[in-house]
Design a protein around this motif. Structure first.
Motif, short mmCIF file in Angstrom:
data_model
loop_
_atom_site.label_atom_id
_atom_site.label_comp_id
_atom_site.label_asym_id
_atom_site.label_seq_id
_atom_site.Cartn_x
_atom_site.Cartn_y
_atom_site.Cartn_z
N VAL A 169 -58.21 9.04 12.69
CA VAL A 169 -57.71 9.83 11.57
C VAL A 169 -57.46 8.89 10.39
CG1 VAL A 169 -55.83 11.29 10.70
CG2 VAL A 169 -56.60 11.54 13.07
N LEU A 170 -57.81 9.37 9.20
CA LEU A 170 -57.47 8.68 7.96
C LEU A 170 -56.39 9.47 7.25
CD1 LEU A 170 -57.89 6.69 5.58
CD2 LEU A 170 -59.72 8.21 4.78
N ASP A 171 -55.28 8.82 6.93
CA ASP A 171 -54.22 9.40 6.09
C ASP A 171 -54.34 8.76 4.72
OD1 ASP A 171 -51.96 10.47 4.92
OD2 ASP A 171 -50.56 9.20 6.04
N LEU A 172 -54.88 9.50 3.78
CA LEU A 172 -55.17 8.98 2.45
C LEU A 172 -53.96 9.19 1.54
CD1 LEU A 172 -57.69 7.86 0.78
CD2 LEU A 172 -57.91 10.21 -0.05
N HIS A 186 -51.89 12.66 17.87
CA HIS A 186 -53.10 13.37 18.32
C HIS A 186 -54.36 12.52 18.17
CE1 HIS A 186 -50.38 16.78 18.12
NE2 HIS A 186 -50.13 16.48 16.87
N ALA A 187 -54.21 11.23 17.90
CA ALA A 187 -55.37 10.37 17.67
C ALA A 187 -55.17 9.02 18.35
CB ALA A 187 -55.59 10.16 16.17
N ARG A 188 -56.30 8.43 18.76
CA ARG A 188 -56.22 7.09 19.35
C ARG A 188 -55.82 6.06 18.30
NH1 ARG A 188 -59.25 2.62 19.78
NH2 ARG A 188 -60.96 3.53 18.57
N ARG A 189 -56.33 6.21 17.07
CA ARG A 189 -55.97 5.27 16.01
C ARG A 189 -55.91 6.01 14.69
NH1 ARG A 189 -60.12 3.11 12.75
NH2 ARG A 189 -62.18 3.99 13.22
N VAL A 190 -55.04 5.53 13.82
CA VAL A 190 -54.86 6.09 12.48
C VAL A 190 -54.93 4.96 11.47
CG1 VAL A 190 -53.26 7.30 10.93
CG2 VAL A 190 -53.42 7.98 13.34
N ARG A 233 -61.03 12.89 11.46
CA ARG A 233 -60.14 13.76 10.71
C ARG A 233 -59.58 12.99 9.52
NH1 ARG A 233 -56.29 15.85 14.69
NH2 ARG A 233 -58.03 17.23 15.20
N ILE A 234 -59.46 13.67 8.40
CA ILE A 234 -58.82 13.10 7.22
C ILE A 234 -57.72 14.05 6.79
CG2 ILE A 234 -59.13 12.43 4.80
CD1 ILE A 234 -62.04 11.75 5.45
#
Length: 519
Positions: A169-172, A186-190, A233-234
């Motif tokens: 996931v990318l949190d921009l 909910h993600a292995r890496r962010v 996911r972004i």
């Protein structure tokens, strides 16, 4: 903020907050429901009175009350009280971390630190979130490098976030890191990015404070820190606020992207395509300009129609140019009682007038990269300016996820297949019938969705009867045939009239195909 070698002081802070029981329910228990409601309206007097009564009745305050007085109510506490609140971290440790400032025998909050609770598909959760002090605590306008805490937009985006497990996931524009923390469940890496070094430092501290080790923080503007990378996911609450680009108007890092008008939102939406894996999705907030009274949604469609993404844009409200200006000037801590308010107000209205902006729309954007070999199937815009339905723990994101699945099913279902499908009515749907006194037949029939967007659909006799028969047993075509015989009308014409309405009801989540119809 300074960190000592050896034991991470943030871990000591976590130990102290946990031992104190510094939670949302504990705070409500300190001052009661009325004071808690007042705090939601930014009124602290009732809660202060409750703590004053507690202090008067005992020689010392419990640690949770000291923390509440210091960080929630914004009052000074004594150093002995602070020592009670931070037995492991210590008074000096709290100061070294930047959470308090000490003056003589008292300490005041230098950062905001609050408990936060939520529920999602992984269950109930509770965190502590640090951010910068707001204008209520500082008593003035915010500095331009202010790091915002959990606000209304943060809660909206976390509710939009899809929660199916993914790899990345990318949190921009992570800000204080709240979305990165949600995504990390909910993600292995962010990967969390921000243009603000201060925001990244606070976000990293929040990740450590709450025990997350799968978040990487990167400094840079928009997609620059992730050039060449793609994600499943972004999520983003980008700095979309439309701010006049003139001297004397502050540009806050947490909300202003430094571009003219809504160009920042355009850059984010069109840039997503280069960073999504096939089948990957993005959930974002944004706003768009209305020019000289024209609808703003066609602007968003024009941005996205050429980038090869499925899209669903939901406009939640439209503010006039004047109200938009007032909202964001106040958000920066400048009130009408201050000398700068009128000057800033004029600058905003001048900017809008020069560019022909009559209003600004705000809403949600869901994007999806088609899978390899697939084409764009969803290009949907809609206005949902009314209240939402009852939102389940997963938030409106669950409704949007279901909407994507329904759109995919409809894209592969022609009218013949739809006629053969067996449908069921969603469990949150009710029907209203209105009668004139003494009449046997209703004058109006309305179908209402209890969750999601709380849609209301006006029904005629045939559509109401079709929906009432959708229990998964009979096909749509069989129901139409029975209705045509009952109503003594042509079956082909009735079916052709009802199928478009059925498609819209499936698209809106009111009807759904049974498992046998999904194949």
């Amino acid at each position: 903020m300074r960190f000592n070698r050896g034991v991470n002081p943030v871990e000591l802070l976590r130990s102290d907050l946990s031992a104190a029981g510094y939670t949302v329910p504990a705070l409500a228990g300190l001052w009661g429901p009325d004071a808690a409601e007042a705090l939601h309206r930014d009124q602290r007097v009732p809660a202060r009175r409750a703590l004053d009564a507690l202090r008067a009745g005992r020689s010392d305050l419990p640690a949770v009350a000291v923390l509440a007085d210091l960080f929630v109510l914004g009052r000074a506490v004594t150093l002995p009280e602070l020592a009670v609140a931070f037995p492991a971290l210590g008074v000096q440790g709290a100061a070294d971390l930047g959470f308090v400032s000490i003056d003589g025998g008292q300490a005041r909050a230098a950062l905001d630190l609050r408990p936060y609770s939520f529920e999602d598909t992984a269950g109930a959760g509770s965190w502590w979130i640090a951010s910068d002090l707001g204008e209520l605590a500082t008593g003035g306008a915010l500095p331009e490098d202010h790091v915002l805490g959990v606000g209304g937009a943060s809660l909206t985006l976390s509710g939009l976030m899809f929660q199916a497990p993914v790899d990345s996931v990318l949190d921009l524009g992570t800000g204080c890191g709240i979305q990165a923390l949600h995504a990390a469940r909910h993600a292995r890496r962010v990967v969390a990015t921000d243009i603000s070094e201060r925001a990244l430092a606070i976000a990293a501290m929040n990740a450590t404070l709450n025990g997350f080790e799968n978040i990487e923080f990167r400094l840079g503007s928009l997609f620059e820190p992730v050039a060449g990378e793609r994600f499943d996911r972004i999520v983003s609450n980008p700095p979309f606020v439309i701010t006049p680009r003139v001297d004397g108007v502050p540009s806050y890092e947490y909300r202003d992207g430094g571009m003219v008008g809504d160009a920042l939102v355009e850059a984010v939406l069109t840039g997503v395509a280069e960073h999504l894996e096939p089948g990957g999705t993005a959930q974002l907030l944004g706003n768009w300009e209305y020019h000289d009274g024209d609808d703003g949604l066609p602007r968003v469609r024009a941005w996205l129609d050429s980038v090869g993404l499925d899209y669903w844009i939901v406009e939640r409200e439209v503010l006039s140019a004047a109200l938009y200006a007032e909202t964001w000037i106040r958000d920066g801590g400048t009130t009408p009682a201050t000398p700068d308010f009128d000057r800033l107000y004029a600058a905003w209205l001048d900017d809008f007038a020069e560019r022909g902006v009559s209003g600004v729309g705000f809403g949600y954007v869901v994007l999806r990269m088609p899978r390899a070999g697939a084409s764009v199937t969803l290009t949907r815009t809609e206005q949902q300016h009314g209240p939402l339905g009852d939102i389940e723990p997963r938030g409106v994101g669950a409704h949007l996820e279901a909407g994507l699945a329904a759109s995919d099913w409809l894209a592969g279902t022609d009218d013949a297949a739809l006629s053969a499908a067996r449908l069921t009515v969603a469990g949150d749907v009710t029907e209203e019938r209105h009668y004139w006194p003494g009449d046997e037949n209703p004058t109006a029939m309305v179908l209402r969705q209890g969750g999601g967007f709380g849609r209301a659909v006006t029904l005629d006799t045939a559509l109401a009867a079709l929906i009432g028969a959708c229990d998964g047993e009979l096909s749509v075509g069989a129901i139409c045939a029975a209705l045509a015989q009952l109503l003594e009308v042509d079956e082909t014409a009735l079916t052709a009239d009802l199928l478009p309405a059925v498609r819209e009801l499936v698209r809106g989540g009111i009807l759904s195909p049974s498992s046998s119809s999904r194949g």
